[in-house]
Scaffold this active site. Structure first.
Site, PDB file in Angstrom:
ATOM      1  N   GLN A 132      27.214  45.155  83.323  1.00 29.47           N
ATOM      2  CA  GLN A 132      27.616  45.990  82.125  1.00 29.47           C
ATOM      3  C   GLN A 132      26.708  47.267  82.367  1.00 29.47           C
ATOM      4  OE1 GLN A 132      27.725  44.922  78.055  1.00 29.47           O
ATOM      5  NE2 GLN A 132      25.791  45.812  77.836  1.00 29.47           N
ATOM      6  N   TYR A 134      25.953  50.141  80.505  1.00 33.22           N
ATOM      7  CA  TYR A 134      25.866  51.184  79.333  1.00 33.22           C
ATOM      8  C   TYR A 134      24.624  51.926  79.356  1.00 33.22           C
ATOM      9  CZ  TYR A 134      29.658  48.810  76.512  1.00 33.22           C
ATOM     10  OH  TYR A 134      30.851  48.370  75.991  1.00 33.22           O
ATOM     11  N   SER A 169      21.763  43.712  84.265  1.00 29.89           N
ATOM     12  CA  SER A 169      21.732  42.310  84.478  1.00 29.89           C
ATOM     13  C   SER A 169      22.900  42.012  85.724  1.00 29.89           C
ATOM     14  CB  SER A 169      21.625  41.534  83.461  1.00 29.89           C
ATOM     15  OG  SER A 169      20.745  41.616  82.155  1.00 29.89           O
ATOM     16  N   GLU A 251      29.577  40.116  71.429  1.00 28.95           N
ATOM     17  CA  GLU A 251      28.397  39.704  72.524  1.00 28.95           C
ATOM     18  C   GLU A 251      27.622  38.908  71.835  1.00 28.95           C
ATOM     19  OE1 GLU A 251      24.948  41.953  75.053  1.00 28.95           O
ATOM     20  OE2 GLU A 251      25.787  43.019  73.447  1.00 28.95           O
TER      21      GLU A 251
END
Length: 397
Positions: A132, A134, A169, A251
């Site tokens: 991800q 972001y 991650s 999430e």
């Protein structure tokens, strides 16, 4: 609501338990318990192979079947049962959870038929891993302040992404990254953003650098994008904020209950350490009892939320609850150990690297210091509840 499970769920529980016992053998048995929070670097290749094993077994994408994707169709309670059995078996931590639990539902909600056909089957087979993109330096919890930009190349018409992402991650192992970037020049805050899909294997254009933490390990990464090609735009250019917020709402679903199984195991370990200390302390005992009671309450709240009774602020409430709870558990873990927890046997022995000298309780303490920051800090979660749920005035900027 009824917090129990029906006969069909219990029958599934038996099948899930049997499948896990049959397949957690050989190298997968050796990987049991690997890869949890703070240890995501452990056994990556074995866990990647395990992801494909899960795909062959039909255990990935159980909630997508009614949309024509994924594997065996399971009800919401069925998905909870599988998640609980998976956690109880201490099966290897998933390297495909970002693709399965975040990207896939987002594509189902916002993606084109072509995008679903291209990406969902590969996730369901456990063949493609995602990360991800972001957070950025200066735009972590304040995601709308991001500066990564994507510009359409006049020569070939492709969007090329330039910028930096951080705290990513699994970036070092992922095949793809979904990236939130600014595609409208001069736009500010929530406007002009797009949700892009970027291949990680772009030499010279995507650079991943691990971030070494105070625990000595490197679960997170910096990702530098230098003209990287964005293969797809999900939801249309300029609609990235709506897509990104839709993803964040997903999430904290079933995965919250999985997380709590791990929390329970950690709490049990701390309780055993307290019992073995031989020095009963009424204050510590009261704190341990409170941790147990709060964990049960979090489970009931998570089940209530999955039953569509949680309301729009439920994800923020859940994050506040478990973030604070886990950090307090880390503090308890070292408090129960007493003064020895500040060093511990072998911490500096034989010149070993710092991380090799840490025991489980010390790792737990160090890693949980971040629980109230990553994934949206406590301050951000409280603002969301105050402004979007309670209708209070926005915090002055």
């Amino acid at each position: 609501m009824d917090f129990g499970f029906g006969a069909e769920d219990e029958e599934l529980r038996g099948r899930a338990r049997a499948w896990l016992a049959e397949h957690l053998v050989g190298p997968y048995e050796e990987a049991i318990g690997l890869g949890g929070p703070g240890s995501e670097h452990e056994g990556v290749e074995t866990r990647r192979a395990w992801e494909r094993e899960l795909g062959r077994g039909g255990w990935i994408g159980q909630g997508w079947a009614e949309q024509g994707y994924g594997n065996r169709p399971l009800s919401l309670t069925g998905q909870v049962v599988w998640a609980e059995e998976y956690a109880a078996a201490r099966a290897p931590a998933r390297v495909g959870h970002i693709g399965e639990n975040l990207l896939a539902p987002t594509l189902i909600a916002y993606g084109s038929p072509e995008q679903k056909d291209r990406f969902l089957p590969a996730i369901a087979r456990g063949e493609e891993l995602w990360c991800q993109g972001y957070s950025e330096p200066g735009a972590g919890s304040d995601l709308a302040g991001l500066r990564t930009a994507a510009v359409r190349d006049r020569a070939d018409g492709l969007l090329r992404v330039t910028g930096q992402k951080i705290w990513t991650s699994l970036a070092q192992d992922a095949d793809w990254c979904f990236v939130l970037a600014r595609t409208e020049a001069g736009s500010q805050r929530h406007r002009g953003l797009s949700f892009l899909l970027v291949r990680m294997d772009q030499p010279g254009k995507v650079d991943v650098r691990p971030i070494r933490q105070m625990s000595g390990t490197a679960e997170f990464n910096e990702v530098f994008l230098d003209g990287a090609v964005a293969s797809e735009v999900v939801g249309g250019e300029g609609n990235g904020w709506a897509v990104a917020m839709g993803l964040l709402a997903l999430e904290r679903g079933v995965s919250t209950l999985v997380q709590q199984i791990g929390f329970a195991a950690e709490l049990e370990r701390v309780v055993r350490a307290y019992a073995a200390s031989g020095a009963p302390d009424p204050v510590l005992r009261e704190r341990l009892v409170r941790q147990w009671a709060e964990l049960r309450t979090m489970r009931w709240n998570a089940l209530r939320t999955l039953g569509a009774e949680g309301g729009p602020g439920a994800p923020s409430v859940a994050k506040l609850l478990w973030g604070g709870w886990h950090r307090r558990l880390g503090e308890l873990a070292v408090a129960v150990r007493g003064a020895v927890a500040t060093a511990g046997p072998g911490l500096w022995a034989h010149g070993a690297p710092y991380e090799r000298g840490l025991d489980e309780e010390q790792r737990l303490f160090l890693f949980t210091r971040a629980d109230t920051i990553y994934g949206g800090s406590d301050e951000i979660q409280r603002n969301i509840i105050a402004e979007r749920v309670l209708g209070l005035p926005k915090e002055p900027r």
